[in-house]
Design an enzyme around this catalytic site. Structure first.
Site, PDB file in Angstrom:
ATOM      1  N   ASP A 583       0.847  -1.175   0.000  1.00 23.57           N
ATOM      2  CA  ASP A 583       0.000   0.000   0.000  1.00 23.57           C
ATOM      3  C   ASP A 583       0.892   1.237   0.000  1.00 23.57           C
ATOM      4  O   ASP A 583       2.096   1.152   0.284  1.00 23.57           O
ATOM      5  CB  ASP A 583      -0.899  -0.038   1.231  1.00 23.57           C
ATOM      6  N   PHE A 786     -11.243  24.396  -6.325  1.00 23.84           N
ATOM      7  CA  PHE A 786     -10.594  23.397  -7.169  1.00 23.84           C
ATOM      8  C   PHE A 786     -11.596  22.359  -7.660  1.00 23.84           C
ATOM      9  O   PHE A 786     -12.551  22.023  -6.971  1.00 23.84           O
ATOM     10  CB  PHE A 786      -9.495  22.704  -6.365  1.00 23.84           C
ATOM     11  N   SER A 788     -11.258  18.584 -10.283  1.00 19.35           N
ATOM     12  CA  SER A 788     -10.286  17.746 -10.976  1.00 19.35           C
ATOM     13  C   SER A 788     -10.160  18.118 -12.451  1.00 19.35           C
ATOM     14  O   SER A 788      -9.129  17.915 -13.073  1.00 19.35           O
ATOM     15  CB  SER A 788     -10.685  16.271 -10.851  1.00 19.35           C
ATOM     16  N   LYS A 791      -8.122  21.651 -12.281  1.00 18.87           N
ATOM     17  CA  LYS A 791      -6.767  21.454 -11.771  1.00 18.87           C
ATOM     18  C   LYS A 791      -6.136  22.746 -11.265  1.00 18.87           C
ATOM     19  O   LYS A 791      -4.941  22.965 -11.405  1.00 18.87           O
ATOM     20  CB  LYS A 791      -5.865  20.820 -12.844  1.00 18.87           C
ATOM     21  N   THR A 939       4.487  19.582  -7.213  1.00 20.23           N
ATOM     22  CA  THR A 939       4.738  20.975  -7.564  1.00 20.23           C
ATOM     23  C   THR A 939       3.451  21.718  -7.903  1.00 20.23           C
ATOM     24  O   THR A 939       2.483  21.141  -8.408  1.00 20.23           O
ATOM     25  CB  THR A 939       5.701  21.059  -8.762  1.00 20.23           C
ATOM     26  N   ASP A1020      -5.129   5.952  -4.372  1.00 17.64           N
ATOM     27  CA  ASP A1020      -4.898   7.356  -4.649  1.00 17.64           C
ATOM     28  C   ASP A1020      -4.810   7.605  -6.156  1.00 17.64           C
ATOM     29  O   ASP A1020      -4.818   6.678  -6.964  1.00 17.64           O
ATOM     30  CB  ASP A1020      -3.605   7.812  -3.968  1.00 17.64           C
TER      31      ASP A1020
END
Length: 1544
Positions: A583, A786, A788, A791, A939, A1020
């Site tokens: 994991d 935000f 997805s 972004k 970043t 994730d």
């Protein structure tokens, strides 16, 4: 998706290694973009063994093909032409060596084409698996569905109807229409057995061991009167006792799991007293568990009062009932407070967060660290906001039937004729935790084993069997065959003897015995060739090994958690692992985000002040733990032996070696004062953030200082965090995203502290130049959150001076497209990407050439050379100790385009940067972003712009219309946000570290060197998983990353092309990335599945993202199925990892932040991932060696001892007469030879622990079954047969010619054979075979041998003088014992046996040595040299330190990256050896390039070393490098205090 810079714009996969698609909490958008493969950067580690053995996991045919391809001239080409987004085959480059021509070339191509057309799958299921599947289908249909009538539940007609506040409720709750009875309760269990299934399941398991089944059959036959010559109960009674003991042990292990389940089942929760609980009969009357408090605790009362005070909601206790989790029912309304775990799957009715939002931590479900925002349906949010509404609202939740899908949910809410959909945003699953929200109320929709997390857990898991058991079963089968053949042979011998002797002997008339009785009598007589003690003593051995594994070095003082062994069944499997499934969250990482680097105005800066705080906090915890132990308080989690070792180790180690790290430092594994780049040869930024703050203080009006202050202000403002005061007055921040928390904490370090966030404002406290504090208020005008798809997030604030500023942060490719100088940014980014690809291609080409030259060299010199060819050099090296100096060619770190030349001060550097043009500053920022990403950091780019009031007002109207739109609201919001998020100035870049646990990268590197494949399975996001892959070392700088994406289409073609590229063998390191959706598509398609699992066998690592718990378990099962000889290990820390832990051969749980769910269900539990090194390389290897040696030794001693009986039968007319006295024969295994197999099985060690840790390649000993295999088994059998011949026939000859006046009875003759057998068995197993000899070993030897002679004295005195074939009375004391001849024959036979055994061992060690033999030789020589150095130091000469005598630490050498950047090709490998040296710092431990075979190390000894330049260090290796350079590779050898030398 290409994990490099994305230049494709929106719609294609974005981000890069280390780029955060900030924040990461949305499922949608995960699979956007085309599937393609890519090469990417990674932290290059010169110690990695993947580059040296890229074909370690392939089949022999694949290995041969790949090596032949690798060493064709085409493998020496430059790989620079391959773009990161291409998947095309590698072609010849100009300047490469010419290809073969003519007929041979055509023939080669034809053969290759033929092979590719008939390629057989590498990974495929065995006939056993296919048969098992067919039997499983038949069992389900015939037994389960037909006989037991347990058919699968039909789907609900219109979904699961769950009313809120139903009118009529039965005494046991709501009725499930599928079952036509009440819904299942909320009780869960992780144990394997119940009261009813334990005995039958365990009987099946125990008698699946062939030995046990054999003894059962023999015992039944033995019970038949007249067949047995040794009694009727001698087999069945001990077998029953042993089976009962084994079942009791398994039952105890399972009972412990049940006890741990009680903790969860008996947790408390408050449910609404009305609704389904309105019926008094439906309320629990009794509660299990000690200490249960029915009323409200002080903590619960405080939580309730806080909610009432803050939100004005009256939570009267009369309206609520406190029950245990196991009593929760479908339809219950549960009340949840902050930081409380969710007891079942619930649909939200109300939450006290902003806009009715509840923040949910789903880390235990999917591994994501981001908090998910959940919101009640508008229907419920309005009606259930008060207690009155909650108790009176009449509504129905229509939920989907229970299923395993964690990422999708379909339901609806119906009330007053109105219907609204329920989605993932409205439901919360069990296994989640409520965070940052004072109160949440939900309606239970799934309970118990029907919850999502339990549906994903493995059900009906069988008890795990060690792999060695199947091999032992086959050996037992051979023994059974041998017993039958012996019985048949003896029966045939009796037939021949009967014809020749019995019929002519008058005294044997009417003494005939049927052949059946003769056969079965011999079967019973020789059944001890498969001794029951094999299993009885093995259990004792495993208990001893269990106690030996109470290792203080696997104890984590920070969390006060030792290693725990939950089962002893699979101890030896720890030494044979070939696949590790790990994991990510909580297993590799610490679930902690830390701000690490930033770039502003082209200047890179390192932020490491939080490292010092983290280390200080860790040290405080360690000191608290040690002081806790020192006060004598008992910690039940930590065994006394561990506590004692922990307290005593510091003094002992410091007394013998002052340079050795203390216990605290050893246990934490890393005590760094600052952060270092993972990239070799890369210097850290010259400036630190402390320097930046000092410069701003001194030159606050300079151009750079103004830019830096604006950047820091942007960090402090652009977020959604909330400040919160704790009870002790400390200020903490609540964030829905750990990245944002890291950023706001960094802003606090920079002097911008957010002290309050009232509605529509942010208050920042900062420090003036004179040291005074002042607070500024920034008005928050709008926040574009935000998503997805976007972004990015933006915030519009009014500065204290009245100006309006738009601040935006997001992924680099997204912000780049919105810059004012976007054309310049695109150009600079493209140039940077091209340079990175060139460097990566150069590194790939260099590694390929190095592999080619190494392999060609090995072919020329011979892959394995016998040890005797190098014995003279070895002896000379061992005697000289330190003849050679270092060949280190030091050099400056390689110049990197992303690094600036050094400056004398930060001021000079800043002044230089300020003089550069803006486009150059943009270029440097993108350079820094790539460098940060290569370090595995996440970043973000920041952009800002100032706008006037009219522009904002005009945009605000548009945005307000989009927010209030009832049609396509989200699309209109995104379109409106695009209008304002344009023409930004690039402010800077940040890099956030997802902190790995201590020692993760080093552990993964050593696992890879140990020929272990590492898979990372996480729920994730893809970008996050790749980031961790880089920082953890799963991906390298030159890795070729293949990303599979089912949404792109043409998946089969992509898989075929990928497989062809990888099997060509021209790529030095490959990583496969796949997501859960693509994996599901692959598993549903047989052709894709075959290709995919073929690829997984060949690639070096696999990263699986967005994987559900069931998919994790399915992956493990499929690897076990398609790679039958694999030994899998799964490690995780959360409930979502339980499935794969149970599915693997070896399951390891980590006691982490996600709780103890995985730890309590696993076979072993540890506190940190780094402890895998000690668990596998040391204890795993030792256990495998000990268990294998125990099995072989047990078979050997039984065969040698009982074959003497077979030889003797010829002299008895095949009557079955025993040569040995009955009572002596009965106690042979128990009293005289049990310790000889048990003690080495517990205490033997072939190599020192530090040797095994430093040279992980030695771990292949177990993977290759070198500890026990059929060749070794038959070798031991042959030696046993030879031994039985030597024991019997000289004795028989001696007594055949003995005068009748001496004692030549059967007992005297049998005592000779018995004595020789007992003494030689103990000599061989205690002295000759055991490598690690201690006082315990010698004590066991003395006790066993002396015990036999004491036994002869006892029976000589206690036996009565009766007539019989055994003259025992006074036999040893007065008859044959005092005679010289009796002792002489014993000594001669013992001498012959010992000489033959030593000769065989010597021949094997000299002509057929293995790594183990050679490393033992090295350790022995090092010990001699170390003792000599200590004696010299004690004689009063110079003040010589121990490590100076043994060997100096090695200087750092150039790595592959450095050599590549200088344009030099690597030369042959060099070995550095410094025997006896102690543990040194990591930066001094660059060492020998190990090839996985110790012989290769000796085969490259330079017979004429140059003169020593450092008299305390000696090197073994190739001199005369082709370009004056050498390549330091990847093994660091650090042995123990009394052991072998440090560096190879």
């Amino acid at each position: 998706m290409v994990p490099g810079r994305n230049d494709d714009g929106p719609g294609r996969s974005g981000g890069g290694p280390g780029r955060s698609e900030y924040p990461q909490d949305d499922i949608s958008g995960e699979h956007d973009g085309r599937a393609r493969t890519a090469s990417t950067r990674n932290d290059f580690d010169p110690r990695s063994r993947d580059s040296d053995r890229p074909f370690a996991h392939a089949t022999p045919s694949q290995t041969a093909q790949a090596r032949s391809n690798l060493h064709r001239p085409s493998s020496r080409e430059s790989l620079g032409a391959r773009t990161p987004t291409s998947i095309s085959p590698i072609k010849e480059q100009p300047g490469a060596s010419p290809q073969r021509h003519g007929f041979r070339d055509k023939l080669r191509k034809r053969r290759l084409a033929k092979k590719s057309s008939v390629r057989k799958p590498i990974a495929r299921a065995t006939w056993k698996d296919r048969l098992r599947d067919q039997l499983s289908v038949l069992w389900q249909f015939i037994v389960i569905e037909t006989i037991l009538r347990q058919k699968p539940l039909p789907p609900s007609k219109d979904g699961r109807q769950i009313p809120l506040n139903p009118a009529d409720v039965g005494p046991k709750g709501l009725i499930d229409e599928r079952r036509e009875k009440t819904y299942i309760n909320n009780f869960i269990r992780s144990n394997r057995y119940t009261i009813f299934t334990f005995i039958p399941a365990q009987l099946i398991y125990q008698f699946s061991k062939l030995g046990n089944f054999y003894f059962l059959v023999v015992g039944i036959v033995q019970m038949i009167p007249g067949l047995s010559t040794v009694g009727r109960w001698t087999t069945i009674a001990p077998l029953a006792a042993f089976i009962a003991f084994s079942m009791a042990k398994e039952g105890y292990d399972d009972w412990r799991r049940y006890q741990l389940d009680k903790t969860e089942n008996r947790a408390a929760v408050w449910v609404l007293a009305s609704g389904v609980r309105s019926n008094p009969s439906n309320r629990p009357k009794r509660f299990s568990g000690k200490g249960w408090k029915k009323g409200e605790t002080a903590y619960e009362e405080k939580k309730r009062l806080d909610v009432e005070r803050e939100h004005g909601i009256k939570l009267n206790n009369e309206d609520w009932i406190k029950i245990q989790w196991q009593h929760v029912q479908v339809g219950d309304v549960v009340r949840l407070h902050r930081d409380q775990a969710i007891p079942a799957d619930v649909a939200l009715l109300h939450a006290t967060g902003p806009n009715g939002i509840a923040y949910i931590d789903t880390m235990a479900l999917d591994g994501e660290t981001n908090l998910k925002s959940k919101q009640a349906s508008p229907m419920f949010a309005e009606k259930c906001s008060t207690m009155a509404g909650l108790k009176t609202t009449q509504a129905t939740v229509v939920s989907e039937d229970p299923n395993m899908d964690l990422y999708n949910y379909d339901g609806k809410a119906v009330a007053d004729g109105e219907t609204l959909p329920l989605t993932m945003a409205n439901v919360v699953y069990r296994g989640s935790t409520l965070r940052n929200t004072s109160l949440a109320i939900g309606l239970v929709i799934n309970s118990g084993e029907e919850c999502k997390i339990r549906m994903n857990a493995n059900k009906n898991t069988a008890a795990k069997k060690p792999r060695m058991q199947s091999m032992v079963n086959r050996m037992v089968l051979v023994q059974i065959f041998a017993v039958c053949m012996l019985a048949a042979g003896m029966t045939i011998g009796y037939v021949l003897w009967q014809d020749r002797t019995e019929r002519d002997s008058w005294y044997l008339r009417n003494a005939n015995v049927s052949y059946t009785e003769i056969f079965f009598g011999y079967v019973i007589m020789f059944n001890t060739l498969i001794p029951l003690s094999l299993y009885v003593s093995l259990e004792i051995v495993k208990i001893g090994q269990f106690l030996q594994m109470q290792d203080a070095e696997m104890y984590d003082p920070v969390s006060d958690t030792p290693a725990s062994i939950n089962t002893t069944s699979t101890l030896e499997d720890l030494g044979q692992v070939g696949w590790v499934f790990s994991d990510k969250t909580g297993t590799l990482t610490e679930n902690i985000m830390r701000f690490r680097k930033m770039s502003v105005a082209g200047v890179p800066l390192l932020h490491d002040m939080n490292i010092e705080r983290d280390e200080a906090a860790k040290e405080r915890k360690i000191q608290q733990t040690l002081s806790h132990k020192g006060k004598g308080k008992h910690n039940p989690l930590m065994p006394d032996v561990v506590a004692h070792h922990l307290q005593e180790r510091d003094y002992e180690h410091r007394a013998t070696d002052p340079s050795r790290p203390t216990a605290q430092r050893m246990l934490t594994s890393a005590s760094l004062s600052r952060w270092h780049s993972n990239r070799p040869g890369e210097a850290d930024p010259e400036m630190k953030t402390e320097d930046l703050l000092d410069l701003i203080r001194r030159k606050g009006q300079s151009s750079f200082a103004r830019k830096a202050k604006h950047f820091l202000l942007c960090i402090a403002l652009c977020h959604t965090c909330l400040p919160e005061r704790t009870d002790d007055g400390r200020l903490e921040f609540q964030a829905a995203n750990p990245d944002e928390l890291a950023l706001i904490e960094a802003a606090r370090d920079f002097g911008y502290l957010m002290i309050d966030r009232p509605v529509g404002a942010i208050k920042l406290q900062s420090v003036n130049s004179d040291g005074s504090l002042h607070v500024e208020t920034y008005e928050v005008l709008s926040v574009v959150e935000f998503s997805s798809k976007r972004k990015r997030m933006s915030i519009i604030v009014r500065m204290p001076d009245g100006r309006i500023c738009v601040i935006c942060k997001g992924a680099d490719n997204v912000i780049r497209d919105r810059l004012r100088m976007r054309d310049v940014a695109d150009q600079k980014a493209a140039e940077q990407s091209r340079r990175m690809n060139q460097r990566r291609s150069m590194e790939q080409s260099m590694v390929s050439r190095r592999l080619s030259s190494e392999y060609q060299q090995s072919l020329n010199e011979g892959w394995r050379m016998n040890l005797h060819r190098r014995s003279t050099e070895m002896q000379r090296l061992a005697e000289e100790g330190s003849p050679r100096g270092s060949m280190d060619q030091s050099g400056d770190p390689r110049q990197n385009f992303s690094r600036m030349k050094s400056y004398d001060s930060a001021d000079q550097q800043v002044n230089q940067m300020a003089a550069d043009a803006e486009d150059e500053a943009i270029e440097r920022v993108f350079q820094h972003v790539d460098d940060f990403a290569s370090d595995g950091l996440r970043t973000l780019l920041y952009g800002s712009r100032y706008i006037d009031e009219s522009t904002y007002n005009e945009w605000r109207e548009i945005y307000h219309e989009a927010e209030t739109s009832l049609v396509d609201r989200q699309e209109k919001i995104e379109e409106a946000s695009d209008l304002i998020e344009q023409d930004f100035d690039l402010v800077g870049a940040t890099a956030i570290e997802d902190k790995l646990q201590d020692g993760v990268a080093d552990t993964i590197d050593k696992l890879r060197r140990a020929n272990i494949k590492i898979w990372m399975l996480t729920g994730d996001k893809r970008e996050t998983a790749i980031n961790i892959g880089h920082s953890a070392g799963l991906c390298k700088t030159y890795s070729q990353i293949y990303i599979l994406d089912s949404t792109s289409g043409h998946l089969h073609e992509t898989l075929s092309t990928t497989l062809n590229q990888i099997s060509a063998g021209q790529i030095p390191h490959t990583v496969l990335v796949v997501d859960g959706q693509t994996l599901q598509f692959i598993n549903d398609d047989d052709d894709c599945s075959t290709l995919f699992y073929d690829i997984t066998v060949l690639v070096d690592s696999v990263i699986c993202c967005r994987a559900s718990p069931s998919q994790k378990a399915d992956l493990v099962n499929r690897i076990r199925r398609y790679v039958p000889k694999s030994m899998t290990l799964a490690i995780g820390d959360g409930a979502n990892d339980i499935g794969m832990i149970l599915a693997s051969h070896v399951g390891i749980g980590i006691s982490g932040r996600e709780g103890l769910q995985a730890a309590r269900i696993s076979d072993f539990s540890i506190a940190q991932f780094r402890f895998l090194q000690k668990l596998l390389f040391v204890h795993g290897r030792w256990n495998y060696l000990r268990t294998g040696r125990y099995v072989l030794a047990t078979f050997w001693k039984e065969i040698m001892f009982y074959l003497v009986q077979a030889h003797y039968q010829r002299s008895t007319g095949y009557s079955g007469t025993s040569l040995y006295e009955n009572w002596s024969l009965t106690v042979f295994n128990v009293l005289f030879t049990s310790l000889s197999v048990i003690m080495p099985g517990i205490f033997d060690k072939d190599l020192d622990a530090d040797t095994l840790l430093a040279v992980p390649e030695l771990y292949t000993y177990g993977q290759k079954s070198m500890g026990i295999n059929y060749f070794q088994y038959f070798g031991w059998v042959v030696m046993a047969v030879i031994g039985s011949v030597i024991i019997f026939y000289p004795t028989w000859w001696f007594y055949h010619y003995t005068l009748f006046t001496a004692d030549n009875s059967i007992f005297a003759m049998g005592c000779v054979c018995f004595t020789v057998a007992v003494v030689f068995i103990n000599i061989k197993l205690f002295i000759l075979e055991c490598h690690y000899k201690t006082i315990i070993i010698f004590g066991g030897f003395a006790l066993s041998v002396a015990g036999w002679f004491l036994w002869m004295i006892i029976i000589s005195q206690t036996y009565e003088a009766v007539a019989g074939i055994y003259v025992v009375k006074d036999g040893f004391l007065h008859n044959f014992g005092p005679t010289l001849a009796w002792w002489t024959i014993i000594l001669l036979e013992l001498a012959a046996l010992v000489v033959i055994d030593l000769a065989v061992q010597s021949i094997r060690r000299v002509y057929f040595p293995n790594d183990q033999d050679l490393m033992q030789r090295v350790e022995k020589d090092a010990r001699k040299k170390k003792r000599k150095g200590i004696k010299d130091a004690e004689k009063g000469g110079a003040d010589v330190e121990l490590d100076e005598v043994a060997g100096e630490p090695l200087p750092a050498h150039k790595d592959v990256d450095q050599t590549a950047s200088e344009g030099q090709s690597p030369g042959p490998l060099r070995r550095d050896v410094a025997p006896g040296a102690q543990e040194q710092r990591a930066d001094q431990a660059q060492s020998m390039a190990w090839t996985g075979n110790a012989d290769y190390y000796y085969d490259n000894v330079d017979p004429k070393p140059p003169a020593a330049t450092q008299p305390t260090q000696w090197h073994v290796g190739q001199a005369g490098q082709q370009d004056g350079q050498h390549l330091e590779s990847d093994a660091s050898y650090r042995p123990s205090q009394g052991g072998v030398g440090q560096a190879y």
